[in-house]
Motif scaffolding. Structure first.
Motif, PDB file in Angstrom:
ATOM      1  N   GLY A   7       0.812  -1.224   0.000  1.00 53.21           N
ATOM      2  CA  GLY A   7       0.000   0.000   0.000  1.00 53.21           C
ATOM      3  C   GLY A   7       0.837   1.261   0.000  1.00 53.21           C
ATOM      4  N   VAL A   8       1.965   1.236   0.715  1.00 54.27           N
ATOM      5  CA  VAL A   8       2.826   2.419   0.825  1.00 54.27           C
ATOM      6  C   VAL A   8       4.060   2.285  -0.063  1.00 54.27           C
ATOM      7  N   GLY A   9       4.542   1.066  -0.246  1.00 55.80           N
ATOM      8  CA  GLY A   9       5.733   0.854  -1.060  1.00 55.80           C
ATOM      9  C   GLY A   9       7.019   1.009  -0.280  1.00 55.80           C
ATOM     10  N   ALA A  10       6.953   0.721   1.015  1.00 52.48           N
ATOM     11  CA  ALA A  10       8.134   0.819   1.871  1.00 52.48           C
ATOM     12  C   ALA A  10       8.653  -0.578   2.196  1.00 52.48           C
ATOM     13  N   SER A  11       9.817  -0.620   2.781  1.00 51.05           N
ATOM     14  CA  SER A  11      10.408  -1.908   3.158  1.00 51.05           C
ATOM     15  C   SER A  11       9.935  -2.307   4.551  1.00 51.05           C
ATOM     16  N   TRP A  12      10.050  -3.596   4.825  1.00 52.10           N
ATOM     17  CA  TRP A  12       9.605  -4.139   6.115  1.00 52.10           C
ATOM     18  C   TRP A  12      10.796  -4.524   6.970  1.00 52.10           C
ATOM     19  N   ASP A  13      10.709  -4.251   8.273  1.00 53.38           N
ATOM     20  CA  ASP A  13      11.715  -4.735   9.206  1.00 53.38           C
ATOM     21  C   ASP A  13      11.066  -4.966  10.567  1.00 53.38           C
ATOM     22  N   SER A  14      11.847  -5.562  11.463  1.00 51.44           N
ATOM     23  CA  SER A  14      11.286  -5.956  12.761  1.00 51.44           C
ATOM     24  C   SER A  14      10.892  -4.764  13.631  1.00 51.44           C
ATOM     25  N   THR A  15      11.534  -3.616  13.421  1.00 47.94           N
ATOM     26  CA  THR A  15      11.176  -2.430  14.207  1.00 47.94           C
ATOM     27  C   THR A  15       9.746  -1.992  13.916  1.00 47.94           C
ATOM     28  N   ARG A  16       9.327  -2.123  12.676  1.00 52.80           N
ATOM     29  CA  ARG A  16       7.932  -1.795  12.323  1.00 52.80           C
ATOM     30  C   ARG A  16       6.974  -2.689  13.106  1.00 52.80           C
ATOM     31  N   GLN A  17       7.316  -3.942  13.223  1.00 48.19           N
ATOM     32  CA  GLN A  17       6.451  -4.866  13.968  1.00 48.19           C
ATOM     33  C   GLN A  17       6.376  -4.474  15.437  1.00 48.19           C
ATOM     34  N   THR A  18       7.510  -4.116  16.034  1.00 49.02           N
ATOM     35  CA  THR A  18       7.534  -3.738  17.447  1.00 49.02           C
ATOM     36  C   THR A  18       6.652  -2.512  17.696  1.00 49.02           C
ATOM     37  N   ILE A  19       6.761  -1.520  16.828  1.00 44.38           N
ATOM     38  CA  ILE A  19       5.948  -0.304  16.977  1.00 44.38           C
ATOM     39  C   ILE A  19       4.481  -0.628  16.776  1.00 44.38           C
ATOM     40  N   TRP A  20       4.159  -1.400  15.746  1.00 40.06           N
ATOM     41  CA  TRP A  20       2.754  -1.763  15.487  1.00 40.06           C
ATOM     42  C   TRP A  20       2.159  -2.483  16.682  1.00 40.06           C
ATOM     43  N   GLU A  21       2.882  -3.405  17.280  1.00 39.86           N
ATOM     44  CA  GLU A  21       2.369  -4.155  18.430  1.00 39.86           C
ATOM     45  C   GLU A  21       2.063  -3.228  19.608  1.00 39.86           C
ATOM     46  N   ALA A  22       2.930  -2.252  19.851  1.00 40.74           N
ATOM     47  CA  ALA A  22       2.698  -1.310  20.944  1.00 40.74           C
ATOM     48  C   ALA A  22       1.481  -0.428  20.666  1.00 40.74           C
ATOM     49  N   VAL A  23       1.385   0.076  19.448  1.00 43.75           N
ATOM     50  CA  VAL A  23       0.252   0.935  19.077  1.00 43.75           C
ATOM     51  C   VAL A  23      -1.045   0.134  19.093  1.00 43.75           C
ATOM     52  N   ASN A  24      -1.013  -1.060  18.537  1.00 41.85           N
ATOM     53  CA  ASN A  24      -2.209  -1.896  18.494  1.00 41.85           C
ATOM     54  C   ASN A  24      -2.705  -2.223  19.898  1.00 41.85           C
ATOM     55  N   SER A  25      -1.776  -2.574  20.787  1.00 40.16           N
ATOM     56  CA  SER A  25      -2.152  -2.905  22.152  1.00 40.16           C
ATOM     57  C   SER A  25      -2.773  -1.709  22.873  1.00 40.16           C
ATOM     58  N   ALA A  26      -2.225  -0.522  22.641  1.00 39.50           N
ATOM     59  CA  ALA A  26      -2.714   0.677  23.334  1.00 39.50           C
ATOM     60  C   ALA A  26      -4.048   1.175  22.777  1.00 39.50           C
ATOM     61  N   VAL A  27      -4.168   1.198  21.465  1.00 36.34           N
ATOM     62  CA  VAL A  27      -5.361   1.775  20.833  1.00 36.34           C
ATOM     63  C   VAL A  27      -6.573   0.861  20.950  1.00 36.34           C
ATOM     64  N   THR A  28      -6.356  -0.438  20.900  1.00 38.40           N
ATOM     65  CA  THR A  28      -7.481  -1.363  20.960  1.00 38.40           C
ATOM     66  C   THR A  28      -7.813  -1.818  22.372  1.00 38.40           C
ATOM     67  N   ALA A  29      -7.077  -1.323  23.356  1.00 41.65           N
ATOM     68  CA  ALA A  29      -7.312  -1.721  24.763  1.00 41.65           C
ATOM     69  C   ALA A  29      -8.644  -1.166  25.267  1.00 41.65           C
TER      70      ALA A  29
END
Length: 299
Positions: free
Chosen positions: A277-299
């Motif tokens: 969708g964005v055309g960016a590369s993937w790395d583990s840091t993206r996953q770490t940030i997503w997990e923190a945001v997902n946990s906080a926003v959906t809590a």
């Protein structure tokens, strides 16, 4: 045509006389007699003459005199204020009071709390969290980010938690948790906002929000200076934090409000958004940030 001398009664406008063979109105109880000479047309009963300007019945000249044609009531009704009409009064009819079904209101845009954003982006929790960064003039704390993000959620109609999580996680990664507002590595001209948009998107975004200023900035052509000028139009908090949501609803429309994209709690969907969708590369840091945001926003 025949000519006759008749006596007529004068009476209030809402009544008629028995001497008027065409009227269906009630007689006046106190008529005054006058004498008048009139011309009449003879025609079958049930029809009217062109000489009667108030009748709604068909003219005798329009129909055959060998048959009786029933009158068809009009589709509208008259008021008591019209003394000449033979149509039924509107007060004789009962109107339905059944209202149309009430449409389902659109879902309200999400709004985050300070507690949620501080848990999602802990590096910018607190008013002094930008003090030690290398670009304090570009850094934003969560209290400032929260106001701008909530405005953007409303402006772009973001109602799904998964979309809010995806965009916030993307912007947090690209901006170093709100530390950067322009590209520093390698320092690409024109690239910036919290979503770190490339200049072609920055230009489109700026022209959608500040068309006159953006057009003027580029009047002399595309140069590093003109690109940076256009970028500067959208570096304020509201525009900069809104950039990721603007991109989602205008350039990644397949992911916006799609039942099969960016599903709640789905890391693979977020990865697909980043890469396809964005055309960016993937790395583990993206996953770490997503997990923190997902946990906080959906809590």
């Amino acid at each position: 045509m025949v000519t006759s001398t008749e006596q007529y009664e004068t009476f209030p406008s809402e009544y008629t006389s028995v001497k008027d063979p065409y009227s269906t109105h009630p007689m006046s109880s106190a008529p005054t007699m006058v004498t008048s000479t009139e011309q009449y047309e003879t025609f079958p009963s049930g029809y009217t003459s062109v000489k009667d300007p108030y009748s709604t019945r068909p003219m005798a000249s329009d129909v055959s005199t060998s048959r009786t044609v029933p009158l068809t009531p009009p589709t509208f009704y008259t008021s008591v204020k019209d003394p000449f009409s033979t149509q039924p009064m509107s007060s004789d009819f009962t109107y339905s009071t059944t209202s149309a079904p009430t449409p389902t209101p659109p879902a309200k845009a999400l709004q985050l709390t300070q507690k949620q954003l501080d848990a999602a982006i802990p590096a910018r929790a607190g008013s002094g969290s930008c003090a030690s960064v290398s670009t304090p003039d570009e850094c934003a704390t969560n209290d400032k980010a929260l106001v701008a993000i909530n405005k953007a959620l409303t402006k772009y109609g973001i109602t799904r938690h998964s979309e809010a999580v995806a965009v916030i996680a993307l912007m947090a990664y690209e901006s170093g948790s709100w530390q950067y507002n322009t590209n520093h590595f390698p320092g690409r001209a024109g690239q910036g906002t919290r979503a770190m948009l490339m200049f072609n998107f920055v230009e489109s975004y700026a022209k959608s929000l500040h068309p006159e200023e953006a057009t003027k900035a580029l009047a002399g052509g595309i140069t590093d200076a003109s690109m940076n000028s256009v970028r500067g139009l959208v570096l304020n908090d509201n525009d900069s934090f809104g950039s990721g949501f603007w991109y989602l609803v205008t350039h990644a429309v397949a992911y916006h409000n799609s039942a099969g994209k960016l599903r709640d709690g789905n890391l693979d969907d977020f990865k697909d958004y980043v890469v396809s969708g964005v055309g960016a590369s993937w790395d583990s840091t993206r996953q770490t940030i997503w997990e923190a945001v997902n946990s906080a926003v959906t809590a």
